[in-house]
Design a protein around this motif. Structure first.
Motif: not given
Length: 802
Positions: A408, A425, A721, A726, A794, A798, A802
């Protein structure tokens, strides 16, 4: 006949030269860029010769005036539309709040704003970007090497600087490569090598001192005359050379003051101060034992950067994606540690790589990865695309989470455009690695993590905020420039006094290039038009196929996803029986009838007679592949990217041609429209496997034959996920104990996707790359196939969660 043709050609062209010598003399008369200067030095060592005298060694430094090189770049009319002369701030909203600030080109980052504030009003900054790297010249035998130093400026767009053919980077010097055998082996010889490098760089960059302080008037590409201050902003190098530049030992950080025993911890230390470091070096030179000198791992040198105006060399050192992340953190460390933690070790990992499904954007490691002897940046990137999926099922959950965090971080670091949110991130991903790295200690693989390349990841976010995104400072560009500026020149020489010959050869190459550019400007070729953009159809540094501006505009049309197929189908006369047997199109007739009924219902009309009767002998024309276009994404590319989707049956072997396995790729399909107020990027999308791409017969009517259709097998919807990897788990969708299938218009296909099998504790030995999508029923959707996929699965998802 050939003699007559040669005679006519000779008489008609009438060249101004009659042999190679006169031809080269004519080349030397063409206007050239900055000239070369050779500085000859005699290095006196500490070893004595047979006569008791100190041994000496002669070295040559070939260099150009960097100020003249900058004038050449800023004044080149080819770069007119790609140059900025002042800093800018970009924001992701209309209010221009700092939390939505965008970091992209160098002129959008903080360094330029900081320097602009200390210069006189009206001054123009030329951010100097240097890179240097030693390279091997001789191929099979010998030890001939060169040490080129390259220069570019941050005023030019990074997309132009990355293209060697645009010549936006200029060679400014060849540092002498010498073994310094006149010095005793060990620390002394190593220290003298440091000193020689800094003396050479001092000589090369000396003109920048006065130019940076008072400025130099330059005619720029737009015709305006500006007072330009060339200031060293960035230095691109691998870790050993970064330590050489900053003057520290290689087991220390070249940027910050962290102790070498603390490199394995996520500790943000104070950046080194250039003035203080020079003071510590002077104290050590005077014999005053400075504790800071030892704590920072400094070397006793006279650094080239100490007199450069407005320069902070420790901030200038840029991230190195190739050597620090791809080769260092991932291949040398993460892969080695994770393999040791895997049940079955390297043999089990090889079996998994062998059984990975194929994809046009992925290299298939047919023999696994343990037997690959020559690794390049391309192999590292290909392995990264599937490595997390390859270790699932047979690794400790913390190991999987640590590897996922590394991947990531690496993919975030590759973004071509960042915001404060994406940088947060990226830092969070690296913090997750440190949170789970204890798994390697628990498995007995590693006890300490004092590795400079691991520590370097802590500096990425700060460097991006100061200098722009990492794609503008990649050492892969320097590696590629070696071909044009070193290896080809050496190949053209007689291998004696080759640096001088390389300099002459390069002058001639530049003269021809400049003269050709002048001719193209003065007398354009018939039917040609001047391009406003240098983007050619090419693969980018990550292997994704980008497109030309005109092609991209045609492909995207009104903003909806478009496609391209062959003018004529590659497989004609394929019967329904063959579709079921060779393509795996089970329940084809039922699926076609459902599609035709739905289409008829939407059109409020009856089906043509030809579409009412489909039997096992009915024939269809099939395409072997279809190309869709991934839309532009600020983080990945400003142009659409080609995405090839295949639907081809197996082909038997023929003389001189081996058998070809079947290829039925998996795709993302728009099953239903996404809600206007939804932030979920995956809403309405579903995974399917394309079994056939058909062109319906013209007798079915114009509406039904306007676009090709695809026969697909459906997978289950996206849900949650997997907590460790993930990745999204999916499996084949079924109806009445049979795989759910449909026929859909190809316009519903958004992109290809990549599925990694759920291996379990041990891979099934009957699985192969050709049959694993048929034999396995449960999969993970990989977010690492392309950077485009990473942004979707991703980053954007994400953000939605969030």
């Amino acid at each position: 006949m050939s003699l007559t043709f040669c005679h006519q050609t000779r008489n008609r062209t009438r060249p101004l030269f009659h042999n190679k010598y006169t031809y080269l003399k004519r080349l030397d008369e063409l206007p050239v860029g900055p000239g070369w200067v050779c500085d000859e030095w005699e290095v006196e060592g500490d070893l004595l010769d047979e006569n008791g005298a100190r041994q000496t060694e002669d070295v040559e430094l070939w260099r150009r005036d960097p100020v003249e090189c900058i004038q050449e770049l800023l004044g080149n009319p080819v770069f007119k539309t790609f140059i900025r002369y002042a800093p800018e701030k970009l924001f992701g909203d209309q209010e221009g709040t700092e939390r939505t600030r965008i970091y992209d080109e160098m002129w959008t980052a903080d360094w330029w704003w900081d320097i602009q504030g200390v210069l006189p009003s009206g001054a123009t900054v030329a951010p100097v970007i240097l890179s240097s790297d030693k390279t091997q010249l001789s191929r099979f035998s010998g030890d001939k090497q060169a040490w080129p130093v390259y220069l570019s400026v941050g005023n030019i767009s990074k997309s132009v600087r990355r293209q060697p053919s645009m010549r936006a980077t200029i060679l400014v010097g060849y540092i002498p490569v010498t073994k310094l055998e006149c010095f005793s082996k060990g620390k002394r010889r190593s220290l003298e090598g440091y000193c020689l490098f800094h003396e050479c760089m001092k000589a090369i960059l000396e003109p920048l001192i006065k130019a940076g302080e008072v400025g130099v008037e330059m005619v720029c590409a737009d015709g305006a005359i500006r007072r330009v201050h060339p200031i060293l902003a960035a230095y691109v190098a691998d870790h050993p050379e970064q330590c050489l530049i900053s003057g520290c030992q290689e087991n220390f950080c070249p940027k910050c003051s962290v102790h070498s025993s603390k490199l394995g911890e996520p500790i943000y230390s104070v950046m080194k101060d250039q003035t203080l470091v020079w003071d510590f070096i002077q104290e050590e030179a005077r014999g005053e034992k400075s504790s800071e000198f030892k704590e920072l791992g400094l070397r006793l040198i006279d650094p080239f950067w100490r007199n450069l105006p407005h320069c902070d060399i420790f901030s200038c050192i840029t991230p190195d994606l190739l050597h620090q992340l791809h080769k260092g953190v991932f291949k040398d460390h993460t892969v080695s540690w994770a393999t040791s933690c895997l049940e079955g070790g390297a043999k089990e990992l090889d079996r998994r790589f062998k059984a990975m499904p194929s994809h046009p954007a992925l290299r298939h490691f047919k023999r696994g990865i343990s037997l690959v002897s020559q690794w390049t940046g391309t192999e590292y990137k290909q392995m990264e695309k599937v490595f997390v999926g390859a270790i699932t099922g047979a690794s400790d959950p913390d190991v999987i989470r640590a590897v996922r965090a590394v991947l990531d971080f690496l993919y975030y670091a590759h973004f071509e455009s960042h915001t404060d949110d994406s940088l947060r991130r990226m830092d969070a991903a690296w913090a997750a690695f440190h949170q789970h790295k204890h798994a390697f200690v628990r498995e007995g693989v590693r006890d300490r993590f004092n590795i400079p390349k691991l520590h370097s990841a802590l500096h990425y976010a700060l460097s991006i905020r100061k200098l722009g995104t990492t794609d503008g400072y990649n050492t892969e560009h320097s590696e590629r420039l070696h071909i044009d500026y070193a290896k080809q020149g050496y190949a053209a020489s007689n291998k004696r006094a080759y640096i001088q010959q390389m300099a002459i050869w390069l002058n001639r190459q530049e003269a021809v290039s400049q003269f050709q550019a002048f001719l193209d400007w003065a007398r354009p070729a018939p039917g040609s038009c001047a391009r406003d953009d240098p983007f050619d159809t090419r693969k980018d540094c990550d292997g994704d196929v980008e497109m030309e501006e005109e092609e991209a505009a045609a492909a995207m049309g009104d903003g909806t996803a478009q496609y391209v197929v062959a003018k004529n189908p590659g497989m004609r006369g394929v019967t329904v029986r063959q579709l079921i047997r060779d393509f795996g199109c089970t329940d084809f007739v039922r699926a076609l009838e459902e599609y035709l009924r739905d289409a008829s219902r939407r059109r409020s009309g009856e089906l043509p007679v030809a579409a009412r009767f489909v039997h096992s002998s009915t024939r269809f024309a099939l395409y072997k592949r279809i190309t869709v276009f991934l839309p532009p994404m600020r983080q990945v590319s400003r142009l659409p990217m080609k995405d090839v989707i295949r639907a081809m049956p197996a082909q038997s072997s023929r003389p001189l041609r081996p058998a070809v396995p079947p290829h039925f790729d998996t795709v993302l399909v728009r099953e239903h429209p996404r809600a206007a107020d939804s932030t979920n990027p995956l809403e309405g999308l579903r995974v399917a496997r394309v079994r056939a791409i058909l062109r319906l017969p013209l007798t079915y009517g114009e509406e039904l034959t306007k676009d090709p259709v695809a026969f697909v097998e459906w997978f289950t919807p996206f849900r949650t996920q997997d907590v460790d990897s993930g990745m999204f788990p999916v499996s084949y969708s079924s109806r009445n104990h049979r795989r759910r299938v449909s026929i859909i218009p190809v316009t519903q296909i958004i992109r290809s996707c990549y599925l990694i099998p759920k291996w379990g504790r041990k891979v099934d030995t009957t699985w192969t790359s050709a049959n694993v999508l048929d034999k396995c029923t449960k999969f993970y959707v990989s977010p690492y196939l392309r950077h485009h996929d990473f942004v979707l699965y991703r980053y954007l998802y994400d953000k939605h969660v969030s």
